[in-house]
Design a protein around this motif. Structure first.
Motif, PDB file in Angstrom:
ATOM      1  N   GLY A 116       0.828  -1.206   0.000  1.00  0.00           N
ATOM      2  CA  GLY A 116       0.000   0.000   0.000  1.00  0.00           C
ATOM      3  C   GLY A 116       0.856   1.247   0.000  1.00  0.00           C
ATOM      4  O   GLY A 116       1.922   1.278   0.601  1.00  0.00           O
ATOM      5  N   GLN A 117       0.408   2.271  -0.710  1.00  0.00           N
ATOM      6  CA  GLN A 117       1.084   3.566  -0.740  1.00  0.00           C
ATOM      7  C   GLN A 117       0.162   4.592  -0.086  1.00  0.00           C
ATOM      8  O   GLN A 117      -1.025   4.644  -0.409  1.00  0.00           O
ATOM      9  N   LEU A 118       0.716   5.380   0.830  1.00  0.00           N
ATOM     10  CA  LEU A 118      -0.091   6.379   1.521  1.00  0.00           C
ATOM     11  C   LEU A 118      -0.596   7.407   0.509  1.00  0.00           C
ATOM     12  O   LEU A 118       0.183   7.995  -0.244  1.00  0.00           O
ATOM     13  N   HIS A 119      -1.920   7.588   0.481  1.00  0.00           N
ATOM     14  CA  HIS A 119      -2.530   8.503  -0.483  1.00  0.00           C
ATOM     15  C   HIS A 119      -3.733   9.204   0.135  1.00  0.00           C
ATOM     16  O   HIS A 119      -4.304   8.745   1.114  1.00  0.00           O
ATOM     17  N   ARG A 120      -4.103  10.321  -0.499  1.00  0.00           N
ATOM     18  CA  ARG A 120      -5.205  11.142  -0.010  1.00  0.00           C
ATOM     19  C   ARG A 120      -6.539  10.466  -0.323  1.00  0.00           C
ATOM     20  O   ARG A 120      -6.737   9.922  -1.406  1.00  0.00           O
ATOM     21  N   ALA A 121      -7.454  10.518   0.641  1.00  0.00           N
ATOM     22  CA  ALA A 121      -8.794   9.949   0.486  1.00  0.00           C
ATOM     23  C   ALA A 121      -9.760  10.836   1.271  1.00  0.00           C
ATOM     24  O   ALA A 121      -9.349  11.789   1.938  1.00  0.00           O
ATOM     25  N   PHE A 122     -11.038  10.519   1.174  1.00  0.00           N
ATOM     26  CA  PHE A 122     -12.035  11.213   1.976  1.00  0.00           C
ATOM     27  C   PHE A 122     -13.090  10.219   2.426  1.00  0.00           C
ATOM     28  O   PHE A 122     -13.344   9.215   1.757  1.00  0.00           O
ATOM     29  N   SER A 123     -13.671  10.492   3.575  1.00  0.00           N
ATOM     30  CA  SER A 123     -14.808   9.739   4.108  1.00  0.00           C
ATOM     31  C   SER A 123     -15.883  10.744   4.498  1.00  0.00           C
ATOM     32  O   SER A 123     -15.621  11.672   5.257  1.00  0.00           O
ATOM     33  N   VAL A 124     -17.089  10.548   3.959  1.00  0.00           N
ATOM     34  CA  VAL A 124     -18.210  11.461   4.197  1.00  0.00           C
ATOM     35  C   VAL A 124     -19.211  10.826   5.151  1.00  0.00           C
ATOM     36  O   VAL A 124     -19.506   9.633   5.042  1.00  0.00           O
ATOM     37  N   PHE A 125     -19.712  11.634   6.064  1.00  0.00           N
ATOM     38  CA  PHE A 125     -20.883  11.286   6.868  1.00  0.00           C
ATOM     39  C   PHE A 125     -21.970  12.289   6.531  1.00  0.00           C
ATOM     40  O   PHE A 125     -21.768  13.500   6.690  1.00  0.00           O
ATOM     41  N   LEU A 126     -23.115  11.813   6.077  1.00  0.00           N
ATOM     42  CA  LEU A 126     -24.284  12.673   5.937  1.00  0.00           C
ATOM     43  C   LEU A 126     -25.116  12.530   7.199  1.00  0.00           C
ATOM     44  O   LEU A 126     -25.321  11.413   7.691  1.00  0.00           O
ATOM     45  N   ILE A 127     -25.592  13.653   7.712  1.00  0.00           N
ATOM     46  CA  ILE A 127     -26.398  13.685   8.922  1.00  0.00           C
ATOM     47  C   ILE A 127     -27.780  14.211   8.559  1.00  0.00           C
ATOM     48  O   ILE A 127     -27.896  15.204   7.845  1.00  0.00           O
ATOM     49  N   ASP A 128     -28.829  13.535   9.065  1.00  0.00           N
ATOM     50  CA  ASP A 128     -30.201  13.990   8.791  1.00  0.00           C
ATOM     51  C   ASP A 128     -30.678  14.936   9.888  1.00  0.00           C
ATOM     52  O   ASP A 128     -29.955  15.210  10.859  1.00  0.00           O
ATOM     53  N   SER A 129     -31.899  15.432   9.767  1.00  0.00           N
ATOM     54  CA  SER A 129     -32.432  16.409  10.720  1.00  0.00           C
ATOM     55  C   SER A 129     -32.621  15.823  12.113  1.00  0.00           C
ATOM     56  O   SER A 129     -32.705  16.567  13.094  1.00  0.00           O
ATOM     57  N   ALA A 130     -32.668  14.485  12.230  1.00  0.00           N
ATOM     58  CA  ALA A 130     -32.790  13.833  13.540  1.00  0.00           C
ATOM     59  C   ALA A 130     -31.424  13.566  14.170  1.00  0.00           C
ATOM     60  O   ALA A 130     -31.350  13.000  15.260  1.00  0.00           O
ATOM     61  N   GLY A 131     -30.340  13.947  13.494  1.00  0.00           N
ATOM     62  CA  GLY A 131     -28.999  13.742  14.028  1.00  0.00           C
ATOM     63  C   GLY A 131     -28.418  12.366  13.739  1.00  0.00           C
ATOM     64  O   GLY A 131     -27.370  12.012  14.267  1.00  0.00           O
ATOM     65  N   ARG A 132     -29.086  11.594  12.897  1.00  0.00           N
ATOM     66  CA  ARG A 132     -28.571  10.270  12.541  1.00  0.00           C
ATOM     67  C   ARG A 132     -27.601  10.390  11.375  1.00  0.00           C
ATOM     68  O   ARG A 132     -27.688  11.312  10.573  1.00  0.00           O
TER      69      ARG A 132
END
Length: 186
Positions: A32-48
């Protein structure tokens, strides 16, 4: 090789400084080579938060539960811009404004596929408007599940093999961002 595996990712050092580029496939070959990535969390109006079960066709950690969406920005691309594009591609929803809440660096080998994740992962959080309709791409996403963020650690502890190896670390960044002690937290 799939089209996505031929895309370029940005190689980085431990501080996130760009060092060059490699294809997705090459960056995920052992060790593995260290590389840039992203992880998204979407939050709804109930906080989930929305989790996705990765599709069976994924080359790394198929059928594991992960955060809402993840991927790689192209070299020099803003992670939030790339994340907005992936939300549309994977989940069929428009991009939403996102805030970076931290970075999580990790390395994990998928014992099934032999592929390796070694990522400098920008953790992004966005609020999804009420009534948003999701149309997940079945080649990317098997299932979706809304959960309360504070319940994630317990879920992962009870069945760790069902979750992507990065989910614990990115969830920690999310929970830190929601903490009332943190400036800007809830």
């Amino acid at each position: 090789m799939t089209v996505r595996e031929s895309h370029l990712v940005e190689l980085v050092d431990e501080l996130g400084t760009a060092l060059g580029s490699a294809t997705v496939q090459d960056a995920h070959e052992a060790p593995g080579q260290l590389h840039r990535a992203f992880s998204v969390f979407l939050i709804d109006s109930a906080g989930r938060v929305l989790l996705q079960q990765r599709a069976a066709a994924k080359t790394r950690f198929p059928l594991r539960w992960a955060n809402t969406c993840c991927g790689h920005p192209a070299p020099g691309e803003d992670p939030a811009v790339a994340a907005g594009r992936r939300l549309t591609e994977e989940l069929g929803v428009p991009a939403v404004p996102m805030t970076e809440v931290g970075v999580y660096t990790y390395q994990a080998e998928d014992s099934i596929t032999g592929r390796v994740e070694h990522e400098y992962d920008h953790v992004l959080v966005g609020r999804i408007p009420e009534g948003t309709e999701f149309r997940p791409d079945p080649a990317e996403v098997a299932r979706l599940l809304w959960v309360v963020p504070s319940d994630l650690a317990e879920r992962m502890a009870g069945d760790p093999e069902s979750y992507a190896p990065w989910l614990g670390g990115v969830t920690e960044r999310l929970l830190e961002s929601l903490s009332p002690e943190r400036p800007g937290g809830k």
